[in-house]
Motif scaffolding. Structure first.
Motif, PDB file in Angstrom:
ATOM      1  N   TRP A 157       0.806  -1.226   0.000  1.00 38.72           N
ATOM      2  CA  TRP A 157       0.000   0.000   0.000  1.00 38.72           C
ATOM      3  C   TRP A 157       0.834   1.269   0.000  1.00 38.72           C
ATOM      4  N   ALA A 158       2.070   1.211   0.453  1.00 41.90           N
ATOM      5  CA  ALA A 158       2.918   2.405   0.451  1.00 41.90           C
ATOM      6  C   ALA A 158       4.157   2.146  -0.408  1.00 41.90           C
ATOM      7  N   THR A 159       4.171   2.665  -1.613  1.00 41.86           N
ATOM      8  CA  THR A 159       5.323   2.550  -2.501  1.00 41.86           C
ATOM      9  C   THR A 159       6.116   3.846  -2.411  1.00 41.86           C
ATOM     10  N   ASN A 160       7.395   3.731  -2.124  1.00 42.63           N
ATOM     11  CA  ASN A 160       8.223   4.907  -1.927  1.00 42.63           C
ATOM     12  C   ASN A 160       8.837   5.446  -3.210  1.00 42.63           C
ATOM     13  N   ASP A 161       9.104   4.577  -4.192  1.00 42.26           N
ATOM     14  CA  ASP A 161       9.753   5.038  -5.414  1.00 42.26           C
ATOM     15  C   ASP A 161       9.458   4.061  -6.541  1.00 42.26           C
ATOM     16  N   LEU A 162       9.485   4.578  -7.767  1.00 40.00           N
ATOM     17  CA  LEU A 162       9.344   3.776  -8.974  1.00 40.00           C
ATOM     18  C   LEU A 162      10.484   4.106  -9.923  1.00 40.00           C
ATOM     19  N   LEU A 163      10.894   3.127 -10.696  1.00 43.13           N
ATOM     20  CA  LEU A 163      11.964   3.301 -11.667  1.00 43.13           C
ATOM     21  C   LEU A 163      11.597   2.504 -12.908  1.00 43.13           C
ATOM     22  N   VAL A 164      11.796   3.084 -14.083  1.00 42.55           N
ATOM     23  CA  VAL A 164      11.619   2.374 -15.351  1.00 42.55           C
ATOM     24  C   VAL A 164      13.006   2.252 -15.967  1.00 42.55           C
ATOM     25  N   GLY A 176       9.212  -0.742  -1.930  1.00 41.07           N
ATOM     26  CA  GLY A 176       8.085  -0.814  -1.023  1.00 41.07           C
ATOM     27  C   GLY A 176       8.406  -0.443   0.411  1.00 41.07           C
ATOM     28  N   GLN A 177       7.392   0.083   1.079  1.00 44.42           N
ATOM     29  CA  GLN A 177       7.485   0.379   2.502  1.00 44.42           C
ATOM     30  C   GLN A 177       7.747  -0.900   3.296  1.00 44.42           C
ATOM     31  N   ASP A 178       7.340  -2.042   2.730  1.00 45.50           N
ATOM     32  CA  ASP A 178       7.526  -3.337   3.389  1.00 45.50           C
ATOM     33  C   ASP A 178       8.921  -3.919   3.167  1.00 45.50           C
ATOM     34  N   GLY A 179       9.809  -3.197   2.479  1.00 41.68           N
ATOM     35  CA  GLY A 179      11.162  -3.676   2.219  1.00 41.68           C
ATOM     36  C   GLY A 179      11.291  -4.506   0.961  1.00 41.68           C
ATOM     37  N   ALA A 180      10.198  -4.670   0.213  1.00 41.02           N
ATOM     38  CA  ALA A 180      10.235  -5.488  -0.997  1.00 41.02           C
ATOM     39  C   ALA A 180      10.601  -4.653  -2.222  1.00 41.02           C
ATOM     40  N   LEU A 181      11.471  -5.220  -3.042  1.00 41.32           N
ATOM     41  CA  LEU A 181      11.786  -4.671  -4.360  1.00 41.32           C
ATOM     42  C   LEU A 181      11.049  -5.534  -5.358  1.00 41.32           C
TER      43      LEU A 181
END
Length: 167
Positions: free
Chosen positions: A27-34, A49-54
């Motif tokens: 639910w909380a994404t800190n950054d996006l990259l293309v 992700g806020q949850d530590g997941a890439l």
């Protein structure tokens, strides 16, 4: 998607409640990259992700495929990509409680922790060759300091050797 006169909206992943990770971005994404981190000519979307997941999202031609690259302890706050080792291989870089480097191999993703701030977490990352010497460096910010990381080659058994300076 731009259709020539208007934008078309497509939901790539559902934003879900905390704790529901099945085929969904936290639910909380800190950054996006293309970027084309895999070096195969295909651009993908990467999320921190806020949850530590890439996560990696790839268009398959008929839908989006999600892959969890790694999960680190603590929130991932920012992403960057590029050939920071000057070897022509693009890698994914993520920051949060530490600076991490992820490399695509033919069998999957491998990762390494590069360094940590003196206290707290890193909040930003950038990659560039700004000293007019052609050498790319990683720049991170955390605990009120700007850090510079430069690749110094491999030492013993492929261990990452990185030099770090504070500004």
């Amino acid at each position: 998607t731009w259709e020539g006169s208007t934008w078309t909206e497509i939901v790539v992943a559902s934003l879900t409640e905390q704790g529901n990770y099945d085929n969904a971005i936290y639910w909380a994404t800190n950054d996006l990259l293309v970027s084309d981190v895999r070096g195969d000519g295909k651009f993908r979307v990467y999320s921190a992700g806020q949850d530590g997941a890439l996560r990696e999202f790839m268009w398959t031609g008929s839908g989006w495929q999600e892959t969890v690259i790694a999960k680190v302890p603590g929130a991932v706050t920012a992403l960057s990509s590029g050939a920071a080792r000057s070897d022509g291989i693009s890698r994914l870089y993520a920051v949060g409680p530490a600076l991490y480097e992820f490399t695509w191999t033919s069998s999957g993703w491998s990762g390494v922790e590069i360094g940590r701030p003196a206290s707290g977490t890193f909040s930003a990352i950038a990659l560039g060759a700004i000293r007019a010497d052609g050498k790319p460096r990683l720049y991170t910010a955390g605990d009120g300091k700007l850090y510079e990381f430069s690749w110094e080659g491999a030492v013993g058994g492929g261990t990452v050797a990185i030099s770090s300076t504070l500004t």
